[in-house]
Design a protein around this motif. Structure first.
Motif, PDB file in Angstrom:
ATOM      1  N   ARG A   1       1.023   6.707 -15.661  1.00  0.00           N
ATOM      2  CA  ARG A   1       0.461   7.488 -14.554  1.00  0.00           C
ATOM      3  C   ARG A   1      -0.134   6.588 -13.476  1.00  0.00           C
ATOM      4  NH1 ARG A   1      -3.750  10.318 -16.787  1.00  0.00           N
ATOM      5  NH2 ARG A   1      -3.052   9.925 -18.879  1.00  0.00           N
ATOM      6  N   ALA A   2      -0.815   5.524 -13.902  1.00  0.00           N
ATOM      7  CA  ALA A   2      -1.443   4.606 -12.946  1.00  0.00           C
ATOM      8  C   ALA A   2      -0.391   3.926 -12.078  1.00  0.00           C
ATOM      9  CB  ALA A   2      -2.266   3.560 -13.688  1.00  0.00           C
ATOM     10  N   ILE A   3       0.679   3.445 -12.692  1.00  0.00           N
ATOM     11  CA  ILE A   3       1.751   2.792 -11.933  1.00  0.00           C
ATOM     12  C   ILE A   3       2.423   3.794 -11.005  1.00  0.00           C
ATOM     13  CG2 ILE A   3       4.025   1.702 -12.150  1.00  0.00           C
ATOM     14  CD1 ILE A   3       2.904   0.310 -14.677  1.00  0.00           C
ATOM     15  N   GLY A   4       2.630   5.002 -11.487  1.00  0.00           N
ATOM     16  CA  GLY A   4       3.233   6.037 -10.653  1.00  0.00           C
ATOM     17  C   GLY A   4       2.379   6.403  -9.447  1.00  0.00           C
ATOM     18  N   ALA A   5       1.058   6.298  -9.600  1.00  0.00           N
ATOM     19  CA  ALA A   5       0.158   6.642  -8.502  1.00  0.00           C
ATOM     20  C   ALA A   5       0.024   5.502  -7.494  1.00  0.00           C
ATOM     21  CB  ALA A   5      -1.222   7.002  -9.059  1.00  0.00           C
ATOM     22  N   VAL A   6       0.048   4.262  -7.967  1.00  0.00           N
ATOM     23  CA  VAL A   6      -0.196   3.116  -7.089  1.00  0.00           C
ATOM     24  C   VAL A   6       1.085   2.633  -6.422  1.00  0.00           C
ATOM     25  CG1 VAL A   6      -0.968   0.708  -7.033  1.00  0.00           C
ATOM     26  CG2 VAL A   6      -2.235   2.394  -8.348  1.00  0.00           C
ATOM     27  N   ARG A   7       2.197   2.724  -7.085  1.00  0.00           N
ATOM     28  CA  ARG A   7       3.448   2.142  -6.577  1.00  0.00           C
ATOM     29  C   ARG A   7       3.850   2.640  -5.192  1.00  0.00           C
ATOM     30  NH1 ARG A   7       9.012   1.287  -9.934  1.00  0.00           N
ATOM     31  NH2 ARG A   7       9.908  -0.170  -8.452  1.00  0.00           N
ATOM     32  N   PRO A   8       3.701   3.910  -4.842  1.00  0.00           N
ATOM     33  CA  PRO A   8       4.110   4.350  -3.501  1.00  0.00           C
ATOM     34  C   PRO A   8       3.178   3.901  -2.378  1.00  0.00           C
ATOM     35  CG  PRO A   8       3.850   6.240  -4.980  1.00  0.00           C
ATOM     36  CD  PRO A   8       3.372   5.031  -5.707  1.00  0.00           C
ATOM     37  N   LEU A   9       1.984   3.415  -2.689  1.00  0.00           N
ATOM     38  CA  LEU A   9       1.013   3.083  -1.648  1.00  0.00           C
ATOM     39  C   LEU A   9       1.484   1.997  -0.685  1.00  0.00           C
ATOM     40  CD1 LEU A   9      -2.356   3.318  -3.604  1.00  0.00           C
ATOM     41  CD2 LEU A   9      -1.299   5.018  -2.107  1.00  0.00           C
ATOM     42  N   PRO A  10       2.016   0.854  -1.141  1.00  0.00           N
ATOM     43  CA  PRO A  10       2.475  -0.146  -0.168  1.00  0.00           C
ATOM     44  C   PRO A  10       3.612   0.367   0.706  1.00  0.00           C
ATOM     45  CG  PRO A  10       2.247  -1.131  -2.336  1.00  0.00           C
ATOM     46  CD  PRO A  10       2.069   0.354  -2.507  1.00  0.00           C
ATOM     47  N   ALA A  11       4.501   1.175   0.155  1.00  0.00           N
ATOM     48  CA  ALA A  11       5.602   1.718   0.946  1.00  0.00           C
ATOM     49  C   ALA A  11       5.077   2.662   2.016  1.00  0.00           C
ATOM     50  CB  ALA A  11       6.597   2.443   0.037  1.00  0.00           C
ATOM     51  N   ALA A  12       4.090   3.474   1.677  1.00  0.00           N
ATOM     52  CA  ALA A  12       3.508   4.387   2.659  1.00  0.00           C
ATOM     53  C   ALA A  12       2.796   3.606   3.749  1.00  0.00           C
ATOM     54  CB  ALA A  12       2.540   5.347   1.977  1.00  0.00           C
ATOM     55  N   ARG A  13       2.119   2.560   3.398  1.00  0.00           N
ATOM     56  CA  ARG A  13       1.427   1.716   4.380  1.00  0.00           C
ATOM     57  C   ARG A  13       2.436   1.075   5.329  1.00  0.00           C
ATOM     58  NH1 ARG A  13      -2.180  -0.042   7.669  1.00  0.00           N
ATOM     59  NH2 ARG A  13      -2.851  -2.158   7.490  1.00  0.00           N
ATOM     60  N   HIS A  14       3.560   0.619   4.788  1.00  0.00           N
ATOM     61  CA  HIS A  14       4.594  -0.009   5.611  1.00  0.00           C
ATOM     62  C   HIS A  14       5.190   0.993   6.593  1.00  0.00           C
ATOM     63  CE1 HIS A  14       7.751  -2.717   6.801  1.00  0.00           C
ATOM     64  NE2 HIS A  14       8.634  -1.804   6.492  1.00  0.00           N
ATOM     65  N   ARG A  15       5.429   2.211   6.137  1.00  0.00           N
ATOM     66  CA  ARG A  15       5.989   3.242   7.034  1.00  0.00           C
ATOM     67  C   ARG A  15       5.032   3.540   8.177  1.00  0.00           C
ATOM     68  NH1 ARG A  15       7.668   5.695   2.229  1.00  0.00           N
ATOM     69  NH2 ARG A  15       5.864   7.053   2.269  1.00  0.00           N
ATOM     70  N   LEU A  16       3.733   3.585   7.892  1.00  0.00           N
ATOM     71  CA  LEU A  16       2.754   3.855   8.935  1.00  0.00           C
ATOM     72  C   LEU A  16       2.673   2.706   9.934  1.00  0.00           C
ATOM     73  CD1 LEU A  16      -0.198   5.442   6.960  1.00  0.00           C
ATOM     74  CD2 LEU A  16       1.351   6.571   8.532  1.00  0.00           C
ATOM     75  N   SER A  17       2.686   1.478   9.444  1.00  0.00           N
ATOM     76  CA  SER A  17       2.523   0.330  10.333  1.00  0.00           C
ATOM     77  C   SER A  17       3.742   0.133  11.221  1.00  0.00           C
ATOM     78  CB  SER A  17       2.234  -0.935   9.530  1.00  0.00           C
ATOM     79  OG  SER A  17       3.338  -1.289   8.744  1.00  0.00           O
ATOM     80  N   ARG A  18       4.917   0.570  10.815  1.00  0.00           N
ATOM     81  CA  ARG A  18       6.113   0.421  11.647  1.00  0.00           C
ATOM     82  C   ARG A  18       6.049   1.315  12.868  1.00  0.00           C
ATOM     83  NH1 ARG A  18      11.041   1.313   7.817  1.00  0.00           N
ATOM     84  NH2 ARG A  18      10.969   3.093   9.178  1.00  0.00           N
ATOM     85  N   HIS A  19       5.269   2.396  12.826  1.00  0.00           N
ATOM     86  CA  HIS A  19       5.218   3.337  13.941  1.00  0.00           C
ATOM     87  C   HIS A  19       4.164   2.972  14.977  1.00  0.00           C
ATOM     88  CE1 HIS A  19       8.140   5.924  12.168  1.00  0.00           C
ATOM     89  NE2 HIS A  19       7.457   5.972  11.040  1.00  0.00           N
ATOM     90  N   ARG A  20       3.318   2.031  14.668  1.00  0.00           N
ATOM     91  CA  ARG A  20       2.285   1.619  15.612  1.00  0.00           C
ATOM     92  C   ARG A  20       2.832   0.514  16.494  1.00  0.00           C
ATOM     93  NH1 ARG A  20      -2.253   0.941  11.138  1.00  0.00           N
ATOM     94  NH2 ARG A  20      -2.574   3.115  10.671  1.00  0.00           N
ATOM     95  N   LYS A  21       2.635   0.636  17.788  1.00  0.00           N
ATOM     96  CA  LYS A  21       3.061  -0.413  18.699  1.00  0.00           C
ATOM     97  C   LYS A  21       1.861  -1.258  19.072  1.00  0.00           C
ATOM     98  CE  LYS A  21       7.238   0.785  20.918  1.00  0.00           C
ATOM     99  NZ  LYS A  21       7.924   0.627  22.160  1.00  0.00           N
ATOM    100  N   THR A  22       2.056  -2.539  19.059  1.00  0.00           N
ATOM    101  CA  THR A  22       1.003  -3.446  19.472  1.00  0.00           C
ATOM    102  C   THR A  22       1.236  -3.850  20.913  1.00  0.00           C
ATOM    103  OG1 THR A  22       2.226  -5.398  18.788  1.00  0.00           O
ATOM    104  CG2 THR A  22       0.818  -4.351  17.125  1.00  0.00           C
ATOM    105  N   HIS A  23       0.297  -4.544  21.493  1.00  0.00           N
ATOM    106  CA  HIS A  23       0.436  -5.034  22.856  1.00  0.00           C
ATOM    107  C   HIS A  23       1.680  -5.925  22.965  1.00  0.00           C
ATOM    108  CE1 HIS A  23      -0.606  -6.406  26.811  1.00  0.00           C
ATOM    109  NE2 HIS A  23      -0.606  -7.665  26.407  1.00  0.00           N
TER     110      HIS A  23
END
Length: 83
Positions: free
Chosen positions: A44-66
């Motif tokens: 359960r712990a691995i199942g809960a933590v494993r998607p977190l880096p992928a979700a973070r990566h998806r969010l950071s790709r949509h942000r534009k920097t200067h």
């Protein structure tokens, strides 16, 4: 009171368990022994933590920097001028 059993591993234990599993291929049984919990708790712990880096990566790709906005001038545009 909640909708499920309380976590026996806090996040600071779930994260290293997941990373060791992903990086070194340690089995759930070995991790359960190391953290003194049941195998299902590790699963359960691995199942809960494993998607977190992928979700973070998806969010950071949509942000534009200067810097990203400067690249949008177009190919071959001289520095400092807009296309």
């Amino acid at each position: 009171m909640g909708a499920g059993a309380e976590h026996k591993l806090v996040f600071v234990d779930r994260l290293p368990a997941t990373l060791v599993h992903l990086r070194h291929g340690a089995s759930h049984d070995v991790l359960a022994c190391w953290f003194s919990v049941d195998r299902s708790t590790i699963t359960r712990a691995i199942g809960a933590v494993r998607p977190l880096p992928a979700a973070r990566h998806r969010l950071s790709r949509h942000r534009k920097t200067h810097r990203d906005h400067r690249r949008d001038r177009g190919p071959g545009a001289p520095p400092g001028r807009r296309a």
